[in-house]
Design a protein around this motif. Structure first.
Motif, short mmCIF file in Angstrom:
data_model
loop_
_atom_site.label_atom_id
_atom_site.label_comp_id
_atom_site.label_asym_id
_atom_site.label_seq_id
_atom_site.Cartn_x
_atom_site.Cartn_y
_atom_site.Cartn_z
N GLU A 154 -21.52 21.80 2.33
CA GLU A 154 -21.02 20.92 3.38
C GLU A 154 -20.98 19.47 2.89
N ILE A 155 -22.08 19.08 2.24
CA ILE A 155 -22.16 17.71 1.74
C ILE A 155 -21.11 17.47 0.67
N ARG A 156 -20.89 18.49 -0.17
CA ARG A 156 -19.88 18.34 -1.22
C ARG A 156 -18.51 18.05 -0.62
N LYS A 157 -18.21 18.79 0.45
CA LYS A 157 -16.91 18.58 1.09
C LYS A 157 -16.84 17.18 1.71
N ALA A 158 -17.97 16.75 2.32
CA ALA A 158 -17.99 15.43 2.94
C ALA A 158 -17.79 14.34 1.90
N VAL A 159 -18.37 14.55 0.70
CA VAL A 159 -18.22 13.55 -0.36
C VAL A 159 -16.76 13.49 -0.79
N ILE A 160 -16.14 14.64 -0.95
CA ILE A 160 -14.73 14.66 -1.37
C ILE A 160 -13.86 14.01 -0.31
N ALA A 161 -14.24 14.21 0.96
CA ALA A 161 -13.48 13.59 2.05
C ALA A 161 -13.76 12.10 2.18
N GLY A 162 -14.75 11.61 1.40
CA GLY A 162 -15.03 10.18 1.42
C GLY A 162 -15.94 9.72 2.55
N GLN A 163 -16.69 10.66 3.16
CA GLN A 163 -17.59 10.25 4.23
C GLN A 163 -18.99 9.94 3.71
N LYS A 164 -19.35 10.55 2.58
CA LYS A 164 -20.68 10.34 2.04
C LYS A 164 -20.57 10.00 0.55
N SER A 165 -21.64 9.39 0.02
CA SER A 165 -21.60 9.05 -1.40
C SER A 165 -22.10 10.23 -2.23
N PRO A 166 -21.69 10.29 -3.50
CA PRO A 166 -22.16 11.39 -4.36
C PRO A 166 -23.69 11.46 -4.44
N LEU A 167 -24.34 10.31 -4.24
CA LEU A 167 -25.80 10.29 -4.29
C LEU A 167 -26.39 11.29 -3.30
N CYS A 168 -25.76 11.37 -2.13
CA CYS A 168 -26.15 12.32 -1.09
C CYS A 168 -26.20 13.74 -1.63
N TYR A 169 -25.16 14.08 -2.37
CA TYR A 169 -25.03 15.43 -2.93
C TYR A 169 -26.17 15.71 -3.90
N TYR A 170 -26.46 14.74 -4.77
CA TYR A 170 -27.48 15.00 -5.79
C TYR A 170 -28.88 15.02 -5.19
N ILE A 171 -29.07 14.26 -4.12
CA ILE A 171 -30.37 14.33 -3.43
C ILE A 171 -30.56 15.74 -2.88
N GLU A 172 -29.52 16.27 -2.25
CA GLU A 172 -29.62 17.61 -1.69
C GLU A 172 -29.78 18.65 -2.79
N MET A 173 -29.07 18.44 -3.90
CA MET A 173 -29.14 19.40 -4.99
C MET A 173 -30.54 19.48 -5.56
N ARG A 174 -31.19 18.34 -5.72
CA ARG A 174 -32.55 18.32 -6.25
C ARG A 174 -33.59 18.54 -5.16
N GLN A 175 -33.15 18.87 -3.96
CA GLN A 175 -34.03 19.14 -2.82
C GLN A 175 -35.00 18.00 -2.57
N LEU A 176 -34.48 16.79 -2.64
CA LEU A 176 -35.31 15.62 -2.37
C LEU A 176 -34.94 15.05 -1.01
N THR A 177 -35.67 14.01 -0.62
CA THR A 177 -35.28 13.21 0.53
C THR A 177 -35.10 11.79 0.01
N PRO A 178 -34.40 10.94 0.76
CA PRO A 178 -34.26 9.55 0.29
C PRO A 178 -35.61 8.91 -0.02
N LYS A 179 -36.63 9.27 0.74
CA LYS A 179 -37.96 8.69 0.53
C LYS A 179 -38.52 9.07 -0.83
N MET A 180 -38.40 10.37 -1.16
CA MET A 180 -38.93 10.84 -2.43
C MET A 180 -38.15 10.24 -3.59
N LEU A 181 -36.83 10.16 -3.43
CA LEU A 181 -36.01 9.60 -4.50
C LEU A 181 -36.37 8.13 -4.71
N ALA A 182 -36.62 7.43 -3.60
CA ALA A 182 -36.95 6.02 -3.69
C ALA A 182 -38.20 5.83 -4.54
N LYS A 183 -39.19 6.68 -4.33
CA LYS A 183 -40.42 6.59 -5.11
C LYS A 183 -40.14 6.89 -6.58
#
Lengths: 351, 127
Positions: B52-81
């Motif tokens: 779903e996120i991949r499609k949203a990124v292609i549609a230009g609603q979300k940034s690719p960063l979103c996709y990679y966070i989901e792929m690595r099963q992280l949250t923005p908080k964990m990635l920030a750390k």
């Protein structure tokens, strides 16, 4: 398919290390570390002495967005407690600096001492795909360094020793997120080869009863089980059917998957009671072991009922969340009875 | 059904305690059915989310960063750390227009934390 597969490895200083499979990572690792120091002890025994059995619901720690219901004590505690009760001297350290952590590990394994490390499962590429999610509490033993990185022995997962690249290891040891391992590394320095196992067992069992019955917070022990059971019953109304299924699946994952030896460690604890019963020559402990097995069977039944709910989520099954929650309540009731009995039995035992 | 078998037929069984005929506990390697079902549900859920996120990124609603966070099963908080960037900045970078303007120095921090290459981070796989 009962197998005892054994792989041998030669360590840096020429000693041999024997790899044996175990059901759970931490108890398996502890067991292997002690065996390496010359103390022959079985995995369930370590589990019982280290008071590994527990129940806790932690809604404030989230794993992939789902609250944790744990069936064991905090990762790392089993080793600590077992070592203390068996009279072992241990080295146990976390590192702030990655480089220092890796250097220390290299230094230790070069001397021929095997060391256990705590890691995040996601970054270990030798792991099967299905287990790789962000969980920072997996333990394995590092044997020696070779051209591919490190030679490791993972008693909980593999029947043989394997390689782990340096990059994987560094990432997994210093992963960020909930319950950060911060490069935790541990090994026993020395151990009493003839410890007082009877005394250790008694202390372990007493502590277990305290953990399960005595914590005055309704999220832990038997009370926690009741709390979760009531939550399970309310989930479909509160969260909607699909989300409720996800939450249930997460409980099942923690119960069956994370190297629990089946039914959320209940079978392993039953195995411990059985062994302790032989050690003390006590019939009561044997009976309790059988009771624990029966409780484990109910946990399994809970798992099967829940799986049916999950499986038939599109057609709405005849199995309901009430039934699953009800089974959990039965488990809670019977476990409360069991641990009260165990407390009485332990009081009469002599070290 | 297929997913369960696919997930569990990789030749790496785990051990479980089980009573044998004499009532002693031994190790066996058959995964219980409940485990297969629950793991399959969670993994299929994750995969659907990612798609779903991949499609949203292609549609230009979300940034690719979103996709990679989901792929690595992280949250923005964990990635920030992990990346050493403040949480609110990471959350801002989830918006495509802001992500597009990021400096290479910031992107490099993300590539290190997420273990992807710089080219990969700028796009999502187009299947």
């Amino acid at each position: 398919m009962t197998t005892e597969l054994i792989t041998q490895e030669t360590l840096a200083n020429g000693r041999t290390y024997i790899h044996r499979t175990a059901a759970h990572c931490e108890t398996g690792v502890t067991c292997a570390l002690f065996r390496d120091k010359g103390l022959e002890i079985s995995e369930p025994m370590i589990f019982g002495i280290g008071s590994g059995i527990f129940f806790g619901h932690l809604p404030f720690i989230k794993q992939t967005g789902l609250p944790i219901s744990t069936f064991r004590s905090i990762p790392g505690l089993v080793f600590k407690k077992a070592a203390k009760r068996l009279g072992a001297k241990v080295f146990r350290k976390r590192f702030r600096n990655q480089q220092k952590g890796m250097d220390e590990l290299r230094r230790v394994i070069r001397t021929g001492q095997i060391a256990a490390v705590t890691t995040n499962v996601y970054w270990l590429s030798f792991f099967p795909r299905r287990y790789r999610f962000n969980f920072s509490g997996h333990n394995f033993i590092v044997l020696y360094e070779n051209e591919n990185g490190f030679r490791i022995s993972d008693p909980a997962l593999l029947e043989y020793t394997t390689d782990c690249s340096t990059e994987d290891m560094e990432r997994a040891r210093f992963a960020r997120g909930p319950m950060e391992p911060r490069g935790l590394m541990y090994y026993p320095i020395s151990i009493n080869p003839h410890p007082d196992i009877r005394k250790a067992c008694i202390i372990g069992m007493q502590d277990t009863c305290k953990q399960m019955l005595g914590i005055p917070i309704p999220l832990f022990g038997v009370k926690g089980m009741r709390h979760v059971a009531q939550k399970v019953i309310k989930w479909p109304e509160k969260l909607g059917y699909i989300e409720a299924c996800r939450q249930l699946a997460h409980i099942l994952r923690l119960q069956e998957e994370m190297g629990t030896g089946g039914a959320g460690f209940r079978y392993m604890f039953a195995a411990f009671l059985q062994e302790a019963g032989e050690l003390f020559g006590s019939k009561e402990l044997n009976e309790l072991s059988n009771e624990m097995t029966a409780i484990g069977d109910i946990w399994r039944e809970f798992a099967v009922v829940s799986s049916r709910i999950i499986k038939q989520r599109k057609t709405k099954s005849e199995e309901t969340f009430e039934k699953a929650g009800g089974l959990m309540l039965i488990c809670a009731g019977r476990e409360e009875e069991l641990f009260k009995n165990l407390r009485d039995v332990v009081g009469k035992l002599k070290a | 059904m297929e997913l369960e078998d696919e997930l569990f037929n990789d030749g790496l069984p785990k051990a479980y305690y089980k009573q044998n005929d004499k009532g002693q506990y031994v190790l066996e390697t058959n995964a219980p059915w409940a485990e297969k079902v629950s793991v399959a549900l969670l993994i299929s859920g994750n995969r659907a989310n990612l798609e779903e996120i991949r499609k949203a990124v292609i549609a230009g609603q979300k940034s690719p960063l979103c996709y990679y966070i989901e792929m690595r099963q992280l949250t923005p908080k964990m990635l920030a750390k992990a990346a050493g960037i403040a949480v609110f900045r990471v959350k801002r970078h989830l918006r495509p227009e802001i992500f597009a303007k990021l400096k290479p120095s910031v992107l490099n921090r993300y590539t290190k934390a997420l273990r992807v290459t710089l080219e990969e981070l700028k796009t999502v796989p187009n299947i």
